[in-house]
Design a protein around this motif. Sequence first.
Motif, PDB file in Angstrom:
ATOM      1  N   LEU A 132       0.781  -0.784   0.060  1.00  0.00           N
ATOM      2  CA  LEU A 132       0.370   0.795   0.470  1.00  0.00           C
ATOM      3  C   LEU A 132       0.529   1.623  -0.064  1.00  0.00           C
ATOM      4  N   ILE A 133       1.980   1.099   0.550  1.00  0.00           N
ATOM      5  CA  ILE A 133       3.003   2.742   0.844  1.00  0.00           C
ATOM      6  C   ILE A 133       3.799   2.293  -0.315  1.00  0.00           C
ATOM      7  N   ALA A 134       3.991   1.701  -0.789  1.00  0.00           N
ATOM      8  CA  ALA A 134       4.708   1.673  -2.158  1.00  0.00           C
ATOM      9  C   ALA A 134       3.880   1.892  -3.462  1.00  0.00           C
ATOM     10  N   GLY A 135       2.608   1.703  -3.370  1.00  0.00           N
ATOM     11  CA  GLY A 135       1.697   1.990  -4.881  1.00  0.00           C
ATOM     12  C   GLY A 135       0.868   3.232  -4.496  1.00  0.00           C
ATOM     13  N   VAL A 136       0.825   3.388  -3.620  1.00  0.00           N
ATOM     14  CA  VAL A 136       0.514   5.098  -2.897  1.00  0.00           C
ATOM     15  C   VAL A 136       1.026   6.623  -3.210  1.00  0.00           C
ATOM     16  N   GLY A 137       2.911   5.627  -3.057  1.00  0.00           N
ATOM     17  CA  GLY A 137       3.867   6.709  -2.494  1.00  0.00           C
ATOM     18  C   GLY A 137       4.345   6.677  -4.377  1.00  0.00           C
ATOM     19  N   PHE A 138       4.267   6.192  -5.515  1.00  0.00           N
ATOM     20  CA  PHE A 138       4.871   5.934  -6.201  1.00  0.00           C
ATOM     21  C   PHE A 138       3.671   6.501  -7.135  1.00  0.00           C
ATOM     22  N   PHE A 139       2.730   6.710  -7.032  1.00  0.00           N
ATOM     23  CA  PHE A 139       1.567   7.634  -7.278  1.00  0.00           C
ATOM     24  C   PHE A 139       1.702   9.138  -7.197  1.00  0.00           C
ATOM     25  N   VAL A 140       1.514   9.209  -5.706  1.00  0.00           N
ATOM     26  CA  VAL A 140       2.411  10.584  -5.233  1.00  0.00           C
ATOM     27  C   VAL A 140       3.746  11.220  -5.615  1.00  0.00           C
ATOM     28  N   LYS A 141       4.612  10.725  -6.405  1.00  0.00           N
ATOM     29  CA  LYS A 141       5.412  11.441  -6.931  1.00  0.00           C
ATOM     30  C   LYS A 141       5.357  11.493  -8.688  1.00  0.00           C
ATOM     31  N   ASN A 142       4.926  10.281  -9.030  1.00  0.00           N
ATOM     32  CA  ASN A 142       4.006  10.795 -10.506  1.00  0.00           C
ATOM     33  C   ASN A 142       3.025  11.809 -10.640  1.00  0.00           C
ATOM     34  N   ILE A 143       2.263  11.714  -9.526  1.00  0.00           N
ATOM     35  CA  ILE A 143       1.443  13.266  -9.580  1.00  0.00           C
ATOM     36  C   ILE A 143       2.053  14.357  -9.205  1.00  0.00           C
ATOM     37  N   ARG A 144       3.236  14.793  -8.447  1.00  0.00           N
ATOM     38  CA  ARG A 144       4.468  15.678  -8.250  1.00  0.00           C
ATOM     39  C   ARG A 144       4.920  15.804  -9.474  1.00  0.00           C
ATOM     40  N   LYS A 145       5.472  15.144 -10.644  1.00  0.00           N
ATOM     41  CA  LYS A 145       5.758  15.166 -11.350  1.00  0.00           C
ATOM     42  C   LYS A 145       4.884  15.723 -12.820  1.00  0.00           C
ATOM     43  N   LEU A 146       3.702  14.810 -12.309  1.00  0.00           N
ATOM     44  CA  LEU A 146       2.604  16.187 -13.220  1.00  0.00           C
ATOM     45  C   LEU A 146       2.402  17.389 -13.171  1.00  0.00           C
ATOM     46  N   ILE A 147       2.388  17.574 -11.824  1.00  0.00           N
ATOM     47  CA  ILE A 147       2.803  18.801 -11.306  1.00  0.00           C
ATOM     48  C   ILE A 147       3.228  19.751 -11.940  1.00  0.00           C
ATOM     49  N   ARG A 148       4.564  19.356 -11.265  1.00  0.00           N
ATOM     50  CA  ARG A 148       5.646  20.244 -12.414  1.00  0.00           C
ATOM     51  C   ARG A 148       6.012  20.873 -13.406  1.00  0.00           C
ATOM     52  N   ASN A 149       5.907  19.193 -14.232  1.00  0.00           N
ATOM     53  CA  ASN A 149       4.777  19.744 -16.160  1.00  0.00           C
ATOM     54  C   ASN A 149       4.250  20.863 -16.212  1.00  0.00           C
ATOM     55  N   ILE A 150       3.251  20.501 -15.340  1.00  0.00           N
ATOM     56  CA  ILE A 150       2.383  21.123 -16.089  1.00  0.00           C
ATOM     57  C   ILE A 150       2.357  23.007 -15.331  1.00  0.00           C
ATOM     58  N   ASN A 151       3.024  22.934 -15.191  1.00  0.00           N
ATOM     59  CA  ASN A 151       3.935  24.865 -13.812  1.00  0.00           C
ATOM     60  C   ASN A 151       4.860  24.704 -14.685  1.00  0.00           C
ATOM     61  N   LEU A 152       5.211  23.578 -16.092  1.00  0.00           N
ATOM     62  CA  LEU A 152       6.444  24.411 -17.295  1.00  0.00           C
ATOM     63  C   LEU A 152       5.344  26.386 -18.039  1.00  0.00           C
ATOM     64  N   GLY A 153       4.419  25.919 -17.841  1.00  0.00           N
ATOM     65  CA  GLY A 153       3.817  26.346 -18.832  1.00  0.00           C
ATOM     66  C   GLY A 153       3.360  28.099 -18.177  1.00  0.00           C
ATOM     67  N   LYS A 154       3.430  29.275 -19.303  1.00  0.00           N
ATOM     68  CA  LYS A 154       3.003  30.162 -18.591  1.00  0.00           C
ATOM     69  C   LYS A 154       1.861  30.510 -17.456  1.00  0.00           C
ATOM     70  N   ASP A 155       2.129  31.547 -16.853  1.00  0.00           N
ATOM     71  CA  ASP A 155       1.189  32.138 -15.386  1.00  0.00           C
ATOM     72  C   ASP A 155      -0.550  32.019 -17.092  1.00  0.00           C
ATOM     73  N   VAL A 156      -1.658  32.006 -16.113  1.00  0.00           N
ATOM     74  CA  VAL A 156      -2.665  32.487 -16.763  1.00  0.00           C
ATOM     75  C   VAL A 156      -3.478  32.517 -15.880  1.00  0.00           C
ATOM     76  N   ASP A 157      -4.960  33.795 -15.414  1.00  0.00           N
ATOM     77  CA  ASP A 157      -5.202  33.838 -14.464  1.00  0.00           C
ATOM     78  C   ASP A 157      -6.930  33.137 -15.094  1.00  0.00           C
ATOM     79  N   ARG A 158      -7.305  31.906 -14.369  1.00  0.00           N
ATOM     80  CA  ARG A 158      -8.369  31.497 -14.336  1.00  0.00           C
ATOM     81  C   ARG A 158      -9.363  31.587 -13.671  1.00  0.00           C
ATOM     82  N   SER A 159      -9.129  33.019 -12.755  1.00  0.00           N
ATOM     83  CA  SER A 159      -9.599  32.532 -10.991  1.00  0.00           C
ATOM     84  C   SER A 159     -10.956  33.736 -11.050  1.00  0.00           C
ATOM     85  N   ASP A 160     -11.430  33.656 -12.663  1.00  0.00           N
ATOM     86  CA  ASP A 160     -12.078  35.040 -13.074  1.00  0.00           C
ATOM     87  C   ASP A 160     -14.255  34.141 -12.846  1.00  0.00           C
ATOM     88  N   ASN A 161     -15.767  34.570 -12.309  1.00  0.00           N
ATOM     89  CA  ASN A 161     -16.494  33.827 -12.608  1.00  0.00           C
ATOM     90  C   ASN A 161     -16.578  31.977 -12.008  1.00  0.00           C
TER      91      ASN A 161
END
Length: 438
Positions: free
Chosen positions: A13-42
Amino acid sequence: MQYLPNIIFALILIAGVGFFVKNIRKLIRNINLGKDVDRSDNKAARWKNMAKIALGQYKMVRRPVSGILHVAVYLGFIIINIEVLEIIIDGLFGTHRVFQPILGAAFYGFLIGTFEVLAAIVFIAVVVFWIRRNVIRIKRFWNKEMTGWPKNDGNIILYFEMVLMSLFIVMNASDIAFQEAGIGNPISQFVYPLLSGFSPETLHLIEQSAWWIHIVGILAFLNYLYYSKHLHILLAFPNTFYAKLKPKGELDNLEAVTKEVQLMMDPNADPYAAPAEGTESDVPEKFGASDVTDLNWVQLMNAYTCTECGRCTSACPANLTGKELSPRAIMMKTRDRMEEVGANIDANGGTFKDDGKQLLNDYISPEELWACTSCNACVEECPVNIDPLSIIIDMRRYLVMEESAAPQELNMMMTNIENNGAPWQYNQMDRLNWKDEE
């Protein structure tokens, strides 16, 4: 030795969840390679979009057959996996059906019975999906970009779901006490007679094996998501929330161009003044996009959210008339380049080392970009509000403003607008001559 299975379960369980969290952090890192854009309206409209499109599957059911089947799989798979909570508690503490005495036999039986019915529906729906993909061979699943891994990925996920649903039924069918209780087994009761020839010890072994393979399979499925188009299971919700709310025909202005125009129109500005050393303005901002880091983070999230269903490409007039463009391929290529950049960063200690490649030309050709009619059919058809057109427009802007690489017809039109104030090649003084014609 008594607690060895619990320890093994905890480690898995720890290995499975840990590897998933590691990949999600990599996913967020890759998405944040993009330029900032404000989508907080409405926010009210954004929450409504997420509830209606991601949760309510509103755009999926526009095509009733695949839409209704998808809703069945989506709801069934999510609801059935509520039982994973019981499996985790049983695995960690060595209990068996820990919720049964807590919830009471009747209500627990109702829940498990509901799960069994949903599991059967999911299994049938997945078989129909497999037939549509591999026997009927619906055209949009067999475009040229759907070869190799993309083609196999679609089948692998179907096999995953078939096996997980089957294991759930077998797990219940081989539980003697559960079957003898006769509550909560509307489907597994028909499988139980097939196992009646086995001894109680063998049935217990079958039950335990199905239990272990089922939970390990769920953890494997969880970690498979990062490498699969089925990452949209997680990203559909933020993707629909942050989707553009403006009318589809309205294009954003480039901030870099706006700054240049303002500078040109400011009588007090010195266009030859050197920028302050070390400031952001020290490096001229690129017009448009030639690589993934020139796109904004919502566009990069779009690429990861793509389900590769092909609805966009099947509605694209350019693709339907034999042009090179496939909106689905645009998203897939953007994701592939993003993964390549992310791997480069990982291999070089957290910084990107120039690899001499970029999204434009190495992945997406100008021919694909200029084939687009900007009709927004792809955006309208996407079941999770992905916007391939925004990427196409940004890359075309780069070709025009950075490389002067527009098609000849477009260059002629822009020259006419600059010189004559109109797309046509005649003098401004002659523009109203048509009114004198009889």
